[in-house]
Design an enzyme around this catalytic site. Sequence first.
Site, mmCIF file in Angstrom:
data_model
loop_
_atom_site.group_PDB
_atom_site.id
_atom_site.type_symbol
_atom_site.label_atom_id
_atom_site.label_comp_id
_atom_site.label_asym_id
_atom_site.label_seq_id
_atom_site.Cartn_x
_atom_site.Cartn_y
_atom_site.Cartn_z
ATOM 1 N N SER A 137 0.838 -1.198 0.000
ATOM 2 C CA SER A 137 0.000 0.000 0.000
ATOM 3 C C SER A 137 0.871 1.246 0.000
ATOM 4 C CB SER A 137 -0.902 0.018 1.240
ATOM 5 O OG SER A 137 -1.645 1.206 1.328
ATOM 6 N N GLU B 182 -1.460 -1.612 -11.209
ATOM 7 C CA GLU B 182 -2.783 -1.300 -11.739
ATOM 8 C C GLU B 182 -3.790 -2.302 -11.189
ATOM 9 O OE1 GLU B 182 -5.024 -0.485 -16.030
ATOM 10 O OE2 GLU B 182 -2.950 -1.212 -15.973
ATOM 11 N N ASP C 247 -7.601 -5.036 0.137
ATOM 12 C CA ASP C 247 -8.403 -4.137 -0.687
ATOM 13 C C ASP C 247 -9.725 -3.979 0.033
ATOM 14 O OD1 ASP C 247 -8.360 -2.620 -3.213
ATOM 15 O OD2 ASP C 247 -10.172 -3.763 -3.641
ATOM 16 N N TYR D 275 -14.200 7.176 4.283
ATOM 17 C CA TYR D 275 -15.619 7.468 4.458
ATOM 18 C C TYR D 275 -16.083 7.306 5.915
ATOM 19 C CZ TYR D 275 -15.678 7.077 -0.650
ATOM 20 O OH TYR D 275 -15.425 7.258 -2.000
ATOM 21 N N ARG E 269 -11.431 -4.472 8.525
ATOM 22 C CA ARG E 269 -9.985 -4.714 8.477
ATOM 23 C C ARG E 269 -9.505 -5.388 9.759
ATOM 24 N NH1 ARG E 269 -8.715 -0.054 6.960
ATOM 25 N NH2 ARG E 269 -8.696 -0.563 4.750
#
Length: 218
Positions: free
Chosen positions: A7, A38, A67, A175, A202
């Site tokens: 990350s 990507e 992710d 968020y 997580r």
Amino acid sequence: MKIYLASGNQNKKREMQELFPEHTVVIPSDEGLSFDPEETGLTFYENSLIKARALYDIVKNPVLADDSGICADALSGAPGIYSSRYAGPLFMKGSPNGKISQDEQNRMLIEQVAEAVKSGKLPSGEYRNGPYSAHYTCSMVLYAGNDRLFVAQETMEGSLIEDISLARGNGGFGYDPLFIPEGMTKTAAELTPEQKNAISHRGKAAEIIKKIAENVLF
């Protein structure tokens, strides 16, 4: 033990360090490594695996990758895997002009969900926490080579605030100021790190991976 985290997000590194306090969490930029794979996957797991493999190929050591994203039931689970790139209803998978600010993402998401609720044209299905029902998803991969990888995927259920003026809290990231975990009145951004990690997508995925890692790698 040093754990490589696939990350570039310092906030994610901080949370992972809190979840793995007995180890040192390192992201590529800490060691001057170029890392920007990507993310072409269609699921959280696929994108997590892409990142894990990409960093493993560089460092040749066990890698953690995750992710994650927020999924609004009123938007059929969007923005989902595109949460970090979301740029409003016209650019659900990302704007051609690049990433917009988190504040803009927050405002657009709440406005889009509120509009969907007010229209009454909601997707069919179970709304666990009312019309503003939502959840975070995290897919976490521990990667130690093509034949040694372990996966845990978890959620944090809850609902979104109904108006951006109700956003609150300075903790967490992304968020979190919009999201109220199930059974709570505080937003995820108002929780202490310990409170959030105990219930978060997580945090729950990390607990599973940690048990695997302790028996297999550490």
